[in-house]
Design an enzyme around this catalytic site. Structure first.
Site, PDB file in Angstrom:
ATOM      1  N   CYS A 133      19.573  51.630  42.446  1.00  0.00           N
ATOM      2  CA  CYS A 133      18.570  52.499  41.817  1.00  0.00           C
ATOM      3  C   CYS A 133      19.251  53.494  40.867  1.00  0.00           C
ATOM      4  CB  CYS A 133      17.735  53.206  42.877  1.00  0.00           C
ATOM      5  SG  CYS A 133      16.201  53.920  42.223  1.00  0.00           S
ATOM      6  N   HIS A 148      15.462  48.877  45.968  1.00  0.00           N
ATOM      7  CA  HIS A 148      16.116  49.429  47.156  1.00  0.00           C
ATOM      8  C   HIS A 148      16.231  48.366  48.241  1.00  0.00           C
ATOM      9  CE1 HIS A 148      16.655  53.713  46.301  1.00  0.00           C
ATOM     10  NE2 HIS A 148      15.560  53.629  45.576  1.00  0.00           N
ATOM     11  N   GLU A 204      18.148  48.500  50.634  1.00  0.00           N
ATOM     12  CA  GLU A 204      18.447  49.183  51.894  1.00  0.00           C
ATOM     13  C   GLU A 204      17.230  49.840  52.521  1.00  0.00           C
ATOM     14  OE1 GLU A 204      18.879  52.619  48.971  1.00  0.00           O
ATOM     15  OE2 GLU A 204      18.523  50.458  49.022  1.00  0.00           O
TER      16      GLU A 204
END
Length: 542
Positions: A130, A230, A232
Site C-alpha cells: 500500500c 493489503h 496482510e
C-alpha cells in the site's frame, strides 16, 4: 521482465534463515486510535507470515527509528515497507491539494525512502505494501493521485479503516504472476490515493477493474515489488499472504546465497544457525527502561536461562501493556514494568523480551524464556500447558454500544450481539448469556467495532480492556456501559513444572498487596483506555 517461480511452502535448512528489516509507521500523527489499531493488527499479520516462512524479523518504527537509514540494512537480507498513512506530496514535487490527506509525517517518508534507495543500491529484495508501493513509485520519480474519490472499489471509509474486496488482474510473466501461478486474485483494499505517473524503471504488473494500478515491479534483475492492496488483512486469504511472503523470502534467500563469499560460507552458516529461532530483544533495557522498580532488591530467588537476566516471552505490539512495537523499542508499560519489578526483586540486572507470534506463544512450544506475560487469560485448558500465577489483572467482559443506545443487563439477551472468535467472551455469550439471537462472530477487533458502528449488531462483548481501547478511538461514538465479572484474570506464565512458579506467584501477590500493580494501572492503562477499567459498572450475571 524476468519470470521467477516461487513455491508456497519451502523447507529451508536452518542455516538459510533470512533476516528481514520491516519498517512502518504504526503511530502516524492525527489519526484515530481505531485506525492505529488496524495498522498494528495488519503489521502483526505480516510479521507472523514472515516468521512462518523462516524469516527473522527486525522491526523499525519509521517515525522514531532506532538506527540510521544508511546502516539499517547492514546484515539484512530483505526489506519490507508496510502500509500506513499518506506520503507528503512534497516527496513527489506537488503541493497538498486534497483535504482528505491524513497522518503525514515527513520524517517517516524520508526514512523509508532512504531505506528503499539503499535496498536498490545494495540489490536487497524489497516489498512494499500500500503506502510502501506508493513510496517505491515515488523513489523512481513517479507521483500519485492524491484523491481517487469516494464510492470506488478501493475504500469503504474516508480514512481507509474499512477494507473492501475486489478483483485484480496480474500481468502475465511478472513476478507476482509467477508467485500466484497465473490465477486471478480477489484482494482487500483500503486506499484513497493511487499511482498516477509510473516511475522510471518500473513496470505495472496488476490493475483493478477501473484501471487503478495495483502493483508495480522493478524492471531488470533487482527484486523490488509493490502491491497496492493489503494481503496482510486478516480477512484476506492467509494462503495468498503466505505465497507472497514466501516469494519475497525466496528472493532474499537467493540473493543471500549469491552474495555469500566462499571463504566465509561455513562461518556464515554457523552464525545463521545461532540466530535461528524466536527473536530476542536487540538489546538489554538499561535499568529496566523507564520503569522505576520498588521493593527489596534480591528479596526473591529465581533460576534463569541466562545469568543475571530475566527473559520474558510476550506478543507485540500490545500498547499500554508494552509501550513500543518491537522488543528494543519497549521502555515501559504495565506488563513490562511488572516484569521489571520481578527482575528487580530477584536481584537481576537485565531484562530481555522474547517476541513471539500469538499462536506460538499460546501453544506452549516456545523455549528459552523464564516467564511469559502477554495479557493471558487463565483458563483450565491453558493450565494443562503452563503454570500460572494468581491473577494480576481482572479479565472481565465489557459491553460496548453506540452512544445513546439504551441497554441493560436485563435487556441484553434480546439484542444482536457481536463477539470475537476464539475470545473467552464468545463462549460466555453462547453458554452463559444465551441470547435470543445467535451471536455474530468476527475475526478481529476492528471488524467487530466496524459492525457495531454500522448498526449490524446492537452491542459487542469482549475483554473490558479490549473494548475500552476500541472506544477510545471513536471520539465518543461508542461507549462501554457495563461489564460482567468472571472468575478469570490475566496471569504470569511460567513453563509447566518450573521451579520458579511458586516464587513468581508470591511476587505477584506481594505487588498486589503493596499497591505496585494499582500504581502501574493508573500510570499506563488509564491513559490508554481513556478510563480506569475498574470504573466501569459491574452488572449481575444472568
Amino acid at each position: 521482465m524476468p519470470n521467477t517461480t516461487f513455491s508456497a511452502k519451502p523447507s529451508p535448512p536452518e542455516n538459510e534463515v533470512v533476516h528481514i528489516l520491516v519498517v512502518g509507521s504504526l503511530t502516524p500523527p492525527d489519526v484515530s486510535d481505531y485506525l492505529k489499531g488496524v495498522l498494528r493488527e495488519f503489521s502483526d499479520s505480516a510479521l507472523s507470515s514472515l516468521r512462518r516462512g523462516s524469516g527473522e524479523v527486525h522491526f523499525v518504527e519509521a517515525s522514531a527509528p532506532d538506527r540510521a537509514a544508511d546502516v539499517a540494512l547492514d546484515g539484512m537480507d530483505a526489506l519490507l515497507v508496510l502500509g500506513g498513512a499518506d506520503a507528503d506530496p512534497a516527496c513527489y514535487g506537488q503541493p497538498r491539494e486534497a483535504d482528505t490527506m491524513y497522518g503525514i509525517n515527513a520524517d517517516a517518508d524520508r526514512f523509508e525512502l532512504a531505506l528503499l534507495r539503499d535496498a536498490a543500491a545494495r540489490d536487497v529484495p524489497a516489498l512494499g505494501i500500500c503506502r510502501g508501493m506508493q513510496l517505491i513509485n515515488i523513489l523512481h520519480g513517479g507521483d500519485l493521485v492524491q484523491e481517487i474519490g469516494p464510492g470506488t472499489v478501493h475504500n469503504g471509509t474516508a480514512d481507509n479503516s474499512i477494507m473492501v474486496s475486489h478483483p485484480v488482474t496480474l500481468e502475465p510473466g511478472s513476478r507476482l504472476d509467477a508467485i500466484y501461478g497465473g490465477r486471478a486474485l480477489s484482494v482487500r483494499s483500503g486506499h484513497h490515493q493511487a499511482v498516477a505517473r509510473v516511475g522510471e524503471g518500473l513496470a505495472v504488473t496488476a490493475r483493478a477493474e477501473d484501471g487503478i494500478v495495483e502493483a508495480v515491479e522493478a524492471e531488470g534483475s533487482h527484486w523490488m515489488v509493490g502491491v497496492q492492496w493489503h494481503p496482510e488483512d486478516p480477512k484476506a486469504p492467509s494462503a495468498d499472504l503466505d505465497l507472497l511472503m514466501t516469494g519475497f523470502i525466496d528472493a532474499a534467500r537467493q540473493r543471500k546465497r549469491a552474495h555469500m563469499k566462499p571463504n566465509l560460507f561455513f562461518g556464515a552458516l554457523a552464525l545463521a544457525a545461532l540466530l535461528a529461532g524466536p527473536a530476542l530483544a536487540d538489546g538489554v533495557a538499561p535499568n529496566y527502561g523507564n520503569c522505576a522498580p520498588t521493593g527489596e532488591a534480591g528479596s526473591i530467588s529465581l533460576s534463569t536461562v541466562e545469568p543475571d537476566t530475566l527473559i520474558v516471552a510476550t506478543v507485540l505490539p500490545n500498547p499500554g501493556w508494552y509501550n513500543g512495537v518491537s522488543p528494543v523499542a519497549v521502555q515501559d508499560g504495565y506488563e513490562y514494568c511488572m516484569a521489571a519489578q520481578i527482575a528487580h526483586r530477584a536481584g537481576l540486572a537485565n531484562l530481555k523480551l522474547m517476541n513471539l507470534a500469538w499462536d506460538q506463544y499460546i501453544s506452549g512450544t516456545a523455549k528459552g524464556y523464564d516467564i511469559a506475560i502477554a495479557s493471558t487469560t487463565i483458563t483450565d485448558a491453558r493450565k494443562q500447558v503452563f503454570d500460572f500465577s494468581r491473577p494480576y489483572f481482572g479479565s472481565n467482559l465489557g459491553v460496548a454500544v453506540k452512544a445513546g443506545t439504551e441497554l441493560s443487563a436485563q435487556t441484553l439477551r434480546s439484542k444482536r450481539i457481536g463477539v470475537l472468535q476464539g475470545n473467552m467472551g464468545s463462549d460466555w455469550v453462547v453458554n452463559t448469556l444465551k441470547p435470543e439471537t445467535q451471536p455474530a462472530l468476527y475475526q478481529s477487533q476492528p471488524d467487530m467495532v466496524t459492525a457495531l458502528m454500522a448498526g449490524q449488531v446492537d452491542a459487542i462483548i469482549s475483554d473490558t480492556t479490549l473494548v475500552l481501547s476500541a472506544t477510545s478511538g471513536t471520539n465518543g461514538a461508542i461507549k462501554v456501559i457495563g461489564q460482567f465479572e468472571l472468575n478469570h484474570g490475566y496471569g504470569v506464565i511460567t513453563p509447566k513444572g518450573s521451579e520458579n512458579s511458586t516464587v513468581v506467584d508470591a511476587a505477584v501477590g506481594a505487588m498486589i498487596e503493596d499497591g505496585t500493580l494499582a500504581d502501574l494501572s493508573s500510570r499506563y492503562l488509564t491513559p490508554m483506555f481513556g478510563a480506569d477499567p475498574n470504573s466501569i459498572p459491574v452488572w449481575q450475571q444472568p
